[in-house]
Design a protein around this motif. Structure first.
Motif, PDB file in Angstrom:
ATOM      1  N   PRO B  61       0.821  -1.205   0.000  1.00 43.51           N
ATOM      2  CA  PRO B  61       0.000   0.000   0.000  1.00 43.51           C
ATOM      3  C   PRO B  61       0.858   1.259   0.000  1.00 43.51           C
ATOM      4  O   PRO B  61       2.054   1.200   0.286  1.00 43.51           O
ATOM      5  CB  PRO B  61      -0.794  -0.096   1.311  1.00 43.51           C
ATOM      6  N   SER B  62       0.235   2.380  -0.282  1.00 44.34           N
ATOM      7  CA  SER B  62       0.934   3.653  -0.261  1.00 44.34           C
ATOM      8  C   SER B  62       1.511   3.897   1.137  1.00 44.34           C
ATOM      9  O   SER B  62       0.855   3.651   2.136  1.00 44.34           O
ATOM     10  CB  SER B  62      -0.061   4.759  -0.625  1.00 44.34           C
ATOM     11  N   SER B  64       4.003   2.260   2.444  1.00 46.42           N
ATOM     12  CA  SER B  64       4.487   1.036   3.086  1.00 46.42           C
ATOM     13  C   SER B  64       6.017   0.915   3.034  1.00 46.42           C
ATOM     14  O   SER B  64       6.576   0.006   3.635  1.00 46.42           O
ATOM     15  CB  SER B  64       3.831  -0.189   2.444  1.00 46.42           C
ATOM     16  N   GLY B  65       6.674   1.821   2.288  1.00 47.47           N
ATOM     17  CA  GLY B  65       8.135   1.806   2.299  1.00 47.47           C
ATOM     18  C   GLY B  65       8.794   1.352   1.008  1.00 47.47           C
ATOM     19  O   GLY B  65      10.001   1.097   0.985  1.00 47.47           O
ATOM     20  N   SER B  67       9.370   2.988  -1.955  1.00 42.14           N
ATOM     21  CA  SER B  67      10.378   3.906  -2.497  1.00 42.14           C
ATOM     22  C   SER B  67      11.578   3.985  -1.568  1.00 42.14           C
ATOM     23  O   SER B  67      12.722   4.099  -2.016  1.00 42.14           O
ATOM     24  CB  SER B  67       9.771   5.300  -2.696  1.00 42.14           C
ATOM     25  N   THR B  68      11.309   3.903  -0.265  1.00 39.17           N
ATOM     26  CA  THR B  68      12.401   3.892   0.711  1.00 39.17           C
ATOM     27  C   THR B  68      13.348   2.735   0.425  1.00 39.17           C
ATOM     28  O   THR B  68      14.568   2.901   0.371  1.00 39.17           O
ATOM     29  CB  THR B  68      11.824   3.759   2.140  1.00 39.17           C
TER      30      THR B  68
HETATM   31  N1  LIG Z   1      11.980  12.197   4.281  1.00 39.47           N
HETATM   32  C1  LIG Z   1      11.017  11.658   5.035  1.00 39.47           C
HETATM   33  N2  LIG Z   1      10.714  12.158   6.241  1.00 39.47           N
HETATM   34  C2  LIG Z   1       9.771  11.606   7.031  1.00 39.47           C
HETATM   35  N3  LIG Z   1       9.053  10.532   6.668  1.00 39.47           N
HETATM   36  C3  LIG Z   1       9.292   9.983   5.476  1.00 39.47           C
HETATM   37  C4  LIG Z   1      10.276  10.506   4.587  1.00 39.47           C
HETATM   38  N4  LIG Z   1      10.295   9.752   3.471  1.00 39.47           N
HETATM   39  C5  LIG Z   1       9.351   8.794   3.637  1.00 39.47           C
HETATM   40  N5  LIG Z   1       8.751   8.926   4.839  1.00 39.47           N
HETATM   41  C6  LIG Z   1       7.706   8.062   5.388  1.00 39.47           C
HETATM   42  O1  LIG Z   1       8.122   6.723   5.276  1.00 39.47           O
HETATM   43  C7  LIG Z   1       7.037   5.884   4.927  1.00 39.47           C
HETATM   44  C8  LIG Z   1       7.353   5.125   3.652  1.00 39.47           C
HETATM   45  O2  LIG Z   1       7.409   6.016   2.548  1.00 39.47           O
HETATM   46  P1  LIG Z   1       7.658   5.547   1.058  1.00 39.47           P
HETATM   47  O3  LIG Z   1       7.830   6.770   0.216  1.00 39.47           O
HETATM   48  O4  LIG Z   1       8.762   4.577   1.045  1.00 39.47           O
HETATM   49  O5  LIG Z   1       6.288   4.819   0.705  1.00 39.47           O
HETATM   50  P2  LIG Z   1       5.829   4.118  -0.654  1.00 39.47           P
HETATM   51  O6  LIG Z   1       5.532   2.702  -0.324  1.00 39.47           O
HETATM   52  O7  LIG Z   1       6.816   4.399  -1.729  1.00 39.47           O
HETATM   53  O8  LIG Z   1       4.452   4.866  -0.949  1.00 39.47           O
HETATM   54  P3  LIG Z   1       3.779   5.274  -2.358  1.00 39.47           P
HETATM   55  O9  LIG Z   1       3.143   4.043  -2.901  1.00 39.47           O
HETATM   56  O10 LIG Z   1       2.755   6.283  -1.948  1.00 39.47           O
HETATM   57  O11 LIG Z   1       4.849   5.842  -3.228  1.00 39.47           O
HETATM   58  C9  LIG Z   1       5.835   6.782   4.807  1.00 39.47           C
HETATM   59  O12 LIG Z   1       5.131   6.728   6.010  1.00 39.47           O
HETATM   60  C10 LIG Z   1       6.438   8.151   4.595  1.00 39.47           C
HETATM   61  O13 LIG Z   1       5.587   9.150   5.119  1.00 39.47           O
END
Ligand SMILES: Nc1ncnc2c1ncn2[C@@H]1O[C@H](COP(=O)(O)OP(=O)(O)OP(=O)(O)O)[C@@H](O)[C@H]1O
Ligand SMILES: [Mg+2]
Lengths: 210, 274
Positions: B61-62, B64-65, B67-68
């Motif tokens: 899900p959005s 969930s981490g 892109s991290t």
């Molecule tokens: N620079 C940051 N500072 C604080 N929190 C962050 C930062 N970058 C990401 N997060 C948090 O880390 C979590 C994971 O973010 P991430 O961008 O990895 O999600 P994602 O799975 O890629 O989502 P999406 O599908 O929406 O792209 C989220 O709760 C986001 O708010």
């Protein structure tokens, strides 16, 4: 889809014997639902009993290397025509084990739905991946009728598997949003609900249990 | 889980087997943002291994981490704990400059959009990372052309991004991601802005490039695109909830191969009624 209608549709093109019928059915459905000869033979027997199919009179069937060819009767041709033109009945939902399983799981206090969903998603994704690999082997543009038929069948399998994975995501999200619901008959008696299956089994979730 | 591992050849993934070299390895990788009340664990103790020839999908899900995970894998972000290894190099053992150099040489990114520099042609875009890496202009251009040829868009070499369709731009981005010695492509929703037909064509190209000698991590919401990968890693709230390894695929595909030659596809559908 029934074998019966498939065979009638094939015989509407020309008379065929059981071996040829099986071969043609497989070729045109990309071999997705292979028939065995016994199945073709039994179905033909039933079609003859119902007056839709008959033997080709002997004097016409010399050259055929295949066993006795069959052809449609007048009623058979009508049946074939009717099948093409009538939509497939969708008023009664198919009995899908997964849907039934999740419906029962959602209503049961003893089952941890996300665990069920999760195991299923892994399996459904695997199926989707397999179909996708089969598709990746095919040329991007079809050039034969058989190739066309197969690519359409394969696309259907892919669409269906994709819909299932999406539905599983939806089930999981919905169950999470709704949270715990009262269980009829349990709360009144003041009985403590047992921990749901898998709920406390952290290894299922983290995948670190390996 | 290990018991389910396939021993036979896996169709479409021969290269991603235990014998192939590891291109990317994450061990116990955690990424924490902020502190106190605002503390967010974006990724928690993630383990992941991607081998040459392998494409791994990341779903969840959005937030969930996903892109991290991708950014940590490519050295764009630094873990709070755990180790990231690119080939034999441990990123934590390198200084910022060393990391940047490794990233440039080995890792290519493909995003949903805005992949290409608008003022440069396709060939110039693809050549850029090579030039930044000190390769002579002529050689960089030659490598760019062959990279474009490999994804089937060499005829677009002299076009500017605005003169290409979205699908064409993504192919160029894939070419750039894997130009020269680069072997790892990190793709974050690369098909997100495309219709499903074009997205599929892009996935086909990505798959072919990886089969030809690369590895990739693909973030996607779409199960149909994830299905082009060898396996899928599911994330929820920063936790890898499962990494399904593909084992039974070989059974099905081999079982589906009663026919001869490349006509290997039989009996994969559900049973029929009489
Ligand atoms: N620079 C940051 N500072 C604080 N929190 C962050 C930062 N970058 C990401 N997060 C948090 O880390 C979590 C994971 O973010 P991430 O961008 O990895 O999600 P994602 O799975 O890629 O989502 P999406 O599908 O929406 O792209 C989220 O709760 C986001 O708010
Ligand atoms: Mg993201």
């Amino acid at each position: 889809m029934t074998v019966r209608h498939g065979l009638v549709a094939l015989l509407a093109e020309r008379p065929m014997g059981v071996y040829e019928l099986r071969k043609e059915f497989d070729a045109r459905t990309g071999g997705t639902w292979p028939l065995n000869i016994g199945q073709v033979y039994t179905t033909i027997q039933r079609l003859m009993r119902d007056g839709l199919v008959e033997h080709v009179p002997l004097e016409y069937s010399h050259e055929a290397g295949d066993a006795e060819p069959y052809r449609l009767t007048e009623a058979g041709y009508q049946e074939a025509d009717g099948w093409w033109h009538q939509p497939v009945d969708r008023s009664v939902p198919g009995r899908d084990e997964l849907v039934i399983k999740l419906a029962l799981a959602a209503a049961s206090p003893d089952v941890h739905v996300p665990t069920v969903v999760h195991a299923q998603r892994v399996e459904s994704m695997r199926a989707l991946r397999d179909y996708t690999r089969l598709k990746a082997r095919e040329p991007e543009h079809v050039t034969t009728r058989e190739g066309l038929a197969w690519s359409l069948v394969l696309d259907n399998l892919i669409f269906t598997a994709e819909a299932e994975v999406r539905w599983l995501d939806h089930v999981e999200a919905t169950v999470a949003r709704v949270g715990a619901l009262p269980v009829p008959g349990v709360a009144e008696q003041g009985a403590a609900a047992p921990a749901p299956v898998g709920a406390s089994d952290d290894s299922t979730w983290t995948g670190r249990g390996r | 889980m290990t018991g389910r591992r396939a021993s036979g050849p896996t169709a479409g993934a021969e290269a991603g087997t235990e014998a192939s070299p590891i291109i990317l390895e994450l061990t116990g990788v955690t990424r924490v943002h902020g502190e106190g009340e605002r503390r967010v664990v974006a990724l928690r103790e993630a383990d992941l291994e991607v081998r040459l020839g392998e494409l791994v999908a990341v779903m969840g899900p959005s937030g969930s981490g996903k892109s991290t995970l991708l950014n940590l894998a490519g050295g764009l972000d630094t873990p709070s704990a755990g180790e990231v290894r690119l080939g034999r190099d441990l990123l934590s053992h390198l200084d910022a400059a060393g990391r940047a150099a490794i990233r440039r040489r080995r890792v290519g990114y493909v995003f949903q959009d805005l992949n290409l520099i608008p003022a440069l042609t396709a060939a110039e875009n693809v050549a850029l990372p090579r030039e930044l890496d000190g390769v002579g202009v002529r050689e960089a251009r030659e490598q760019a052309r062959s990279a474009l040829a490999e994804v089937g868009v060499v005829e677009l070499a002299d076009r500017f991004p605005e003169e290409m369709s979205g699908g064409q731009q993504q192919r160029v981005a894939i070419a750039r991601a894997l130009v020269g010695p680069r072997r790892l492509v990190l793709a974050d929703e690369p098909t997100g802005a495309l219709d499903s037909h074009t997205g599929e064509a892009v996935m086909r190209v990505l798959r072919q490039r990886i089969d030809a000698g690369a590895a990739g991590l693909l973030v996607t919401h779409d199960p149909r695109f994830a299905a082009w990968a060898d396996r899928t890693v599911y994330l929820r709230d920063g936790v890898v909830v499962d990494a399904d390894r593909d084992d039974r695929a070989s059974d099905l595909l081999v079982g589906a191969g009663r026919g001869s030659g490349r006509d290997r596809r039989r009996g994969i559908g559900p049973g029929l009624d009489d």
